[in-house]
Design a protein around this motif. Sequence first.
Motif, PDB file in Angstrom:
ATOM      1  N   ASP A 496       1.283  -5.591  -9.900  1.00 42.81           N
ATOM      2  CA  ASP A 496       0.597  -7.500 -10.086  1.00 42.81           C
ATOM      3  C   ASP A 496       1.281  -8.462  -9.032  1.00 42.81           C
ATOM      4  O   ASP A 496       1.432  -9.662  -9.062  1.00 42.81           O
ATOM      5  CB  ASP A 496       1.082  -7.418 -11.491  1.00 42.81           C
ATOM      6  N   CYS A 497       1.766  -7.660  -8.045  1.00 39.11           N
ATOM      7  CA  CYS A 497       2.794  -9.155  -6.949  1.00 39.11           C
ATOM      8  C   CYS A 497       2.951  -7.551  -5.332  1.00 39.11           C
ATOM      9  O   CYS A 497       3.321  -6.848  -5.763  1.00 39.11           O
ATOM     10  CB  CYS A 497       3.848  -9.524  -7.318  1.00 39.11           C
ATOM     11  N   LEU A 498       2.983  -8.559  -4.599  1.00 36.17           N
ATOM     12  CA  LEU A 498       2.550  -7.972  -3.422  1.00 36.17           C
ATOM     13  C   LEU A 498       4.405  -8.279  -3.289  1.00 36.17           C
ATOM     14  O   LEU A 498       5.331  -8.837  -3.262  1.00 36.17           O
ATOM     15  CB  LEU A 498       1.912  -9.398  -1.959  1.00 36.17           C
ATOM     16  N   THR A 499       5.054  -6.549  -2.638  1.00 35.72           N
ATOM     17  CA  THR A 499       6.659  -6.615  -2.240  1.00 35.72           C
ATOM     18  C   THR A 499       6.709  -6.519  -0.625  1.00 35.72           C
ATOM     19  O   THR A 499       5.322  -6.106   0.015  1.00 35.72           O
ATOM     20  CB  THR A 499       6.527  -5.260  -2.850  1.00 35.72           C
ATOM     21  N   GLN A 500       7.546  -6.110  -0.307  1.00 34.89           N
ATOM     22  CA  GLN A 500       8.022  -5.997   1.100  1.00 34.89           C
ATOM     23  C   GLN A 500       7.418  -5.029   1.236  1.00 34.89           C
ATOM     24  O   GLN A 500       7.241  -4.563   2.727  1.00 34.89           O
ATOM     25  CB  GLN A 500       9.452  -5.973   1.028  1.00 34.89           C
ATOM     26  N   GLU A 501       7.890  -3.709   0.723  1.00 33.63           N
ATOM     27  CA  GLU A 501       7.578  -2.518   0.880  1.00 33.63           C
ATOM     28  C   GLU A 501       6.132  -2.394   1.198  1.00 33.63           C
ATOM     29  O   GLU A 501       5.478  -1.116   2.464  1.00 33.63           O
ATOM     30  CB  GLU A 501       8.158  -1.448  -0.079  1.00 33.63           C
ATOM     31  N   MET A 502       5.124  -2.548   0.470  1.00 35.22           N
ATOM     32  CA  MET A 502       3.763  -3.222   0.800  1.00 35.22           C
ATOM     33  C   MET A 502       3.698  -3.613   1.881  1.00 35.22           C
ATOM     34  O   MET A 502       2.351  -3.285   2.557  1.00 35.22           O
ATOM     35  CB  MET A 502       2.948  -4.159  -0.512  1.00 35.22           C
ATOM     36  N   ALA A 503       3.716  -4.522   2.316  1.00 35.11           N
ATOM     37  CA  ALA A 503       3.734  -5.426   3.376  1.00 35.11           C
ATOM     38  C   ALA A 503       4.345  -4.792   4.761  1.00 35.11           C
ATOM     39  O   ALA A 503       3.248  -4.474   5.692  1.00 35.11           O
ATOM     40  CB  ALA A 503       4.414  -6.228   3.650  1.00 35.11           C
ATOM     41  N   ASP A 504       4.882  -3.655   4.636  1.00 32.81           N
ATOM     42  CA  ASP A 504       5.748  -3.510   5.864  1.00 32.81           C
ATOM     43  C   ASP A 504       4.683  -1.629   5.688  1.00 32.81           C
ATOM     44  O   ASP A 504       4.269  -1.650   7.183  1.00 32.81           O
ATOM     45  CB  ASP A 504       6.292  -2.307   5.617  1.00 32.81           C
ATOM     46  N   GLN A 505       4.239  -1.601   5.217  1.00 32.93           N
ATOM     47  CA  GLN A 505       3.613  -0.127   5.236  1.00 32.93           C
ATOM     48  C   GLN A 505       1.609  -0.414   5.574  1.00 32.93           C
ATOM     49  O   GLN A 505       1.582   0.615   5.873  1.00 32.93           O
ATOM     50  CB  GLN A 505       3.189   0.512   3.696  1.00 32.93           C
ATOM     51  N   PHE A 506       1.911  -1.735   4.164  1.00 34.57           N
ATOM     52  CA  PHE A 506      -0.156  -1.307   5.036  1.00 34.57           C
ATOM     53  C   PHE A 506      -0.595  -2.629   6.229  1.00 34.57           C
ATOM     54  O   PHE A 506      -1.690  -2.575   6.330  1.00 34.57           O
ATOM     55  CB  PHE A 506      -0.686  -1.788   3.245  1.00 34.57           C
ATOM     56  N   ILE A 507       0.244  -3.815   5.898  1.00 31.33           N
ATOM     57  CA  ILE A 507      -0.316  -4.530   6.568  1.00 31.33           C
ATOM     58  C   ILE A 507       0.719  -4.853   8.219  1.00 31.33           C
ATOM     59  O   ILE A 507       1.492  -4.840   8.891  1.00 31.33           O
ATOM     60  CB  ILE A 507       0.197  -6.391   6.456  1.00 31.33           C
ATOM     61  N   ASP A 508      -0.381  -4.279   9.314  1.00 26.96           N
ATOM     62  CA  ASP A 508      -0.233  -5.013  10.307  1.00 26.96           C
ATOM     63  C   ASP A 508      -0.498  -5.825  11.204  1.00 26.96           C
ATOM     64  O   ASP A 508       1.070  -7.168  11.740  1.00 26.96           O
ATOM     65  CB  ASP A 508      -0.680  -3.915  11.619  1.00 26.96           C
ATOM     66  N   SER A 509      -0.683  -6.875  10.724  1.00 26.68           N
ATOM     67  CA  SER A 509      -1.124  -8.115  10.802  1.00 26.68           C
ATOM     68  C   SER A 509      -2.116  -8.776  10.841  1.00 26.68           C
ATOM     69  O   SER A 509      -2.937  -8.631   9.838  1.00 26.68           O
ATOM     70  CB  SER A 509      -1.256  -8.165  12.640  1.00 26.68           C
ATOM     71  N   VAL A 510      -2.129 -10.857  10.223  1.00 25.56           N
ATOM     72  CA  VAL A 510      -3.111 -11.455   9.760  1.00 25.56           C
ATOM     73  C   VAL A 510      -3.338 -12.342  10.716  1.00 25.56           C
ATOM     74  O   VAL A 510      -2.592 -12.795  11.460  1.00 25.56           O
ATOM     75  CB  VAL A 510      -2.350 -11.683   8.136  1.00 25.56           C
ATOM     76  N   TYR A 511      -4.679 -12.468  10.806  1.00 23.26           N
ATOM     77  CA  TYR A 511      -5.104 -13.910  11.611  1.00 23.26           C
ATOM     78  C   TYR A 511      -5.665 -14.943  10.477  1.00 23.26           C
ATOM     79  O   TYR A 511      -6.345 -14.325  10.128  1.00 23.26           O
ATOM     80  CB  TYR A 511      -5.875 -13.646  12.915  1.00 23.26           C
ATOM     81  N   VAL A 512      -4.933 -16.184  10.546  1.00 18.60           N
ATOM     82  CA  VAL A 512      -5.960 -17.233   9.748  1.00 18.60           C
ATOM     83  C   VAL A 512      -5.959 -18.545  10.742  1.00 18.60           C
ATOM     84  O   VAL A 512      -5.811 -18.590  11.064  1.00 18.60           O
ATOM     85  CB  VAL A 512      -4.307 -17.845   8.990  1.00 18.60           C
ATOM     86  N   TYR A 513      -7.380 -18.940   9.918  1.00 22.38           N
ATOM     87  CA  TYR A 513      -8.406 -19.790  10.599  1.00 22.38           C
ATOM     88  C   TYR A 513      -8.112 -20.777   9.994  1.00 22.38           C
ATOM     89  O   TYR A 513      -7.035 -21.570   8.573  1.00 22.38           O
ATOM     90  CB  TYR A 513      -9.010 -19.515  11.504  1.00 22.38           C
TER      91      TYR A 513
END
Length: 529
Positions: A496-513
Motif C-alpha cells: 500500500d506504499c512504496l518502501t526503500q526496499e522496493m525502490a532498491d530491489q525493483f528500480i534502476d532509474s526513472v526518466y521524467v519528461y
Amino acid sequence: MNTPTVAIYCRLSKEDLDKEDKTESESIKNQKIMLEKYALERCWNIFDFYIDEDYSGSDRDRPEFNRMITDSLLGRFNIVLCKKQARFARDIEYIEKYVHGLFSERQIRFVAVLDSIDTGASNRSVKKASQINSLVDEWYLSDLSENIISSLTTKRKSAEFIGSWAPYGYRKDPENKNALLIDPEAAENVREIYRLYLLGYGVNRIAQLLNQREIPNPLLYKQQNKENINPNPSRKTIKRYLWSPSTVSSILHNRVYQGDMVQGKYKKANYKSKKLLRVPPSDWIIVQGSHQPIIEAAVFQAVQSKLASRNRVSSLHLRRHILAGKVYCGECGSRLIKSGGTSGKRRIAYLCCSSHNLSKDLCPGARIELSDLENLLLTEINAFTAQYFDIHQLMEFVKFQPASSDSLKQTASFRLKELQDYKKNVLKKAEILYQDKLDGIVSRDQYLFFRDKLNEELKHYEAEELTQQKNLLKLEEKQADTDGKLQIIESFRCADCLTQEMADQFIDSVYVYKKKKGEAQQVIINWSF
C-alpha cells in the motif's frame, strides 16, 4: 639463437631530482642515451621506449608503465631495461609482483644497469640485492612522505596558505605565494552572496540570480584570469561553468572570508594512495585573523546562525527520499532534485531538473510531485508482482542486495590471502637477512636496521589482517541472514506504499519528461531485472 628484444623504461619525478640534488643526471634524455647505448652494445633489438615523466615511483597509474606491462603479457619483448631499479618502481609490492613474479613466470629478464641487477644471471645474491634495494626505496618514499607532511603541517600552523589555488575572492600574493590578498572583483561577488542570504534568499535562488547576471562561477573566473586549473571531466561542459547551490553554500560556510585560515580538512589515505579522506573538524588547523577579511565577523556569524536555523527547520522536508539518485530529467539527462512548494496550507515535495534550476536556458525542465511519482511506481510494481504470484518464481526475477556481499567477501578473502603472502615474504626476507649477517654480507648495524624495518612491516600487515578477518566475519554473519528474503517478497505483493526496499530491489532509474498541456506526463521506468 634468437636476438633478444628489449623494452627500455625511463621515469623521472620531482622527488628523483630532489634526491639527486637537482642535477640532470637522472634526466629522461640522459636515461634514453645511456640505455640505448647499453642495448646496442649487446646487439639487442629495441622494441620500444616507455617514458613516464612527472610520475612518482610509487604511482600505480603510470600510463607508459601500464602499457609496458600489457606488452609484456603479449610477449613482445624478453628483456626490460632500466637505469636503476628505482626508475621501474619504488614500491616493494610492484617489485615482487612484476620483477620476481610476472617477469620470472614469463621468462622476461629484468636489468637495472647502475644497480648491477640482472635476473638473467644465476647468482643468488641478485635477488637479494633487488629486494634490499626495493626496501630501501620504499622506506625512502615513506620517510619523504612523513617529512613533507611535517613541513606542510608547520606551514599550516604558521598561517601559510599551501593550496594550489586561492579561495574565490582572494588571490595569492605575487611576492609571497603562501599569503592571501583580496581580489576586489571576486570579493564583491562574495559580499553580494552574503547580503542576499541575509535578505532571505536561499542558496538555490542565489545561484539562479548569479547565473542570470552572467557572473562567472569560481572555476570560469580563475580560467579567465589565466590560472592553470582543470575542471572535473565528469561534469557536463555547460554546467561546470554555472553557479550551483553547493558552491554558494560552501562560500557561506567558509571561515576564510572572516579572515581565518582553515586548512588540513583532507588527508591522503597513505603515501601510496591518491584517495583523500575527510579529517574531523576538531583536527582542522585553524589560525584566526591570518589575513584581511572580506566579510565582517558580525555578518559572518549572523549568516552561520541563519544557516543553522534553516537546516533545523528544513531537515525533515529535505531529508533524502527513497528514490534519490534514481530519477532523471528526460529532456536533458540531469538528475531531478528535491525541492519544496505549497498548495494552500499544504507543503508539497517536488522533484525538479537540476539543470533547469541553475539556468532556464539549459533545459525546458521536467517537474513532478514526489508523491505522484511514488504512487505511479507503486501501481506498476503491484501490477508486476501480481503476474508472478509464485514467490519462488518472483525471487528469480528480483536482484537482492545481500548478493552483493559475495563480491565483498571475495575481495576480503583475496586481501587476506595477499596479506598472508606478504607476511611470508617478510619472514623469508628476515631469514635471508639473518643468514647474510652470519655470512658477513651485511654488518651488525645494517642487520639491526633492516630487521627493525621488517618488524614494522610485519606488524602493519598483521594489523590489517586482523581488520580484514573482522570484516569477513561481519559479512558472513550478514549473509547468514538471508532467510528474510521470503518476508521481503511477501511484503512486495499488494503493497500500500512504496518502501526503500522496493525502490532498491525493483528500480534502476526513472526518466521524467516535461508535462505538455493537455497530455499525460511521460515517465519511463527502467527496472532492475
